[in-house]
Design an enzyme around this catalytic site. Structure first.
Site, short mmCIF file in Angstrom:
data_model
loop_
_atom_site.label_atom_id
_atom_site.label_comp_id
_atom_site.label_asym_id
_atom_site.label_seq_id
_atom_site.Cartn_x
_atom_site.Cartn_y
_atom_site.Cartn_z
N LYS A 31 0.81 -1.23 0.00
CA LYS A 31 0.00 0.00 0.00
C LYS A 31 0.84 1.28 0.00
O LYS A 31 0.44 2.28 -0.58
CB LYS A 31 -0.97 0.00 1.19
N ASP B 112 -10.01 2.25 2.89
CA ASP B 112 -10.04 1.44 4.11
C ASP B 112 -10.76 2.17 5.25
O ASP B 112 -11.55 1.56 5.98
CB ASP B 112 -8.62 1.09 4.56
#
Ligand code: ATR
Length: 270
Positions: free
Chosen positions: A66, A102
């Site tokens: 990420k 997220d």
């Protein structure tokens, strides 16, 4: 041509994202392909560049890439900037945009169980997963957000970085004794190692909601710890997984899938 999407990670073999996006596509009548791509640990940038060069429309990025995806993106959304990490990429005329879904995924899942406004929230961990959640949690206007971490200095730094967005403070686990919380969210990776967190027993009350960003067949080690301590509702991260996927699907396709039946099917499949 059918638009092509993927999840890039390592390992990625057990990712549920292809099944989730296939369910969203069927539900909304969209035609797309979604596959798993395992990038070599030292080869994420080549793999993702290749994916887009070969006609890929968008991809999700998972552990451990990420931060690299954040650096790869030509453009970043505000929440990706805040998180310093990207889990969703797409290609358009301006290049590759990176976003982070997220945090909003966590909050949408939490909203099924409690309203965060005015609540006292404890976030455990100060790594990438915690960083991705803070902006979205503060946007819900909790009375307080305390970030606690094994290395207390990392929690303090993180709190400093987000201080302009709301009432946030950082500390070590030993500083938590006696403080009541409505919600405790585990964003550490300790469950992966099966390690228990050194939390004070006084943390847990019968009405405390315990939420683990991880999920599994039974209770995760953290939720087991919360249960043993006498906490109330015990929630795992399967709903967060589905919600972050739904937000990515919306960014790519402009359609909002109904997440509840997809989550119920996944839960049944565990
Ligand atoms: P992620 O991207 O999953 O957040 P990370 O950035 O490596 O991964 O962060 C891992 C987090 O889990 C950190 O908060 C780490 O605590 P430290 O900063 O003190 O290392 C926490 N963590 C990992 N293993 C742990 C353990 N056994 N006990 C307590 N905390 C742990």
């Amino acid at each position: 041509m059918t638009d092509r999407y993927a999840v890039l990670g390592n390992p990625v073999a057990h990712s549920k994202s292809p099944a989730i996006h296939a369910a969203f596509a069927a539900q909304t009548g969209q035609k797309l392909r979604y596959e798993r791509i395992e990038a070599p640990l030292a080869g994420f940038i080549e793999t993702v560049a290749d994916f887009f060069a070969m006609g890929g429309a968008g991809c999700n990025v998972t552990v451990p890439f990420k931060e690299e995806a954040f650096r790869f993106a030509n453009l970043l959304t505000e929440r990706a900037e805040q998180a310093g990490a990207v889990n969703t990429l797409w290609l358009d005329d301006e290049g590759v945009t990176g976003d982070n879904t997220d945090g909003v995924g966590l909050v949408r899942d939490l909203r099924r169980h409690l309203a965060l406004a005015g609540r006292r929230v404890l976030l455990l961990g100060a790594g990438g997963a915690a960083r991705g959640a803070i902006g979205a949690l503060l946007a819900e206007r909790p009375a307080a957000l305390v970030v606690a971490n094994r290395s207390a200095d990392k929690a303090a730094l993180l709190a400093e970085r987000f201080a302009a967005l709301g009432p946030i403070r950082g500390c070590g686990y030993e500083d938590l004794a006696g403080e009541p919380f409505d919600l405790v969210v585990n964003a550490t990776s300790a469950s992966l190692a099966g390690a228990a967190l050194p939390l004070p027993a006084s943390l847990w009350r019968p009405e405390t909601v315990a939420y683990d960003m991880m999920y599994g067949r039974g209770l995760t080690p953290f939720l087991e710890q919360a249960r043993a301590g006498g906490a109330g509702p015990l929630l795992d991260g399967l709903g967060m997984l589905v919600e972050q996927a739904a937000e990515a699907f919306f960014l790519w396709r402009g359609a909002r899938p109904d997440t509840a039946p997809v989550l119920a099917d996944l839960r049944a499949g565990l």
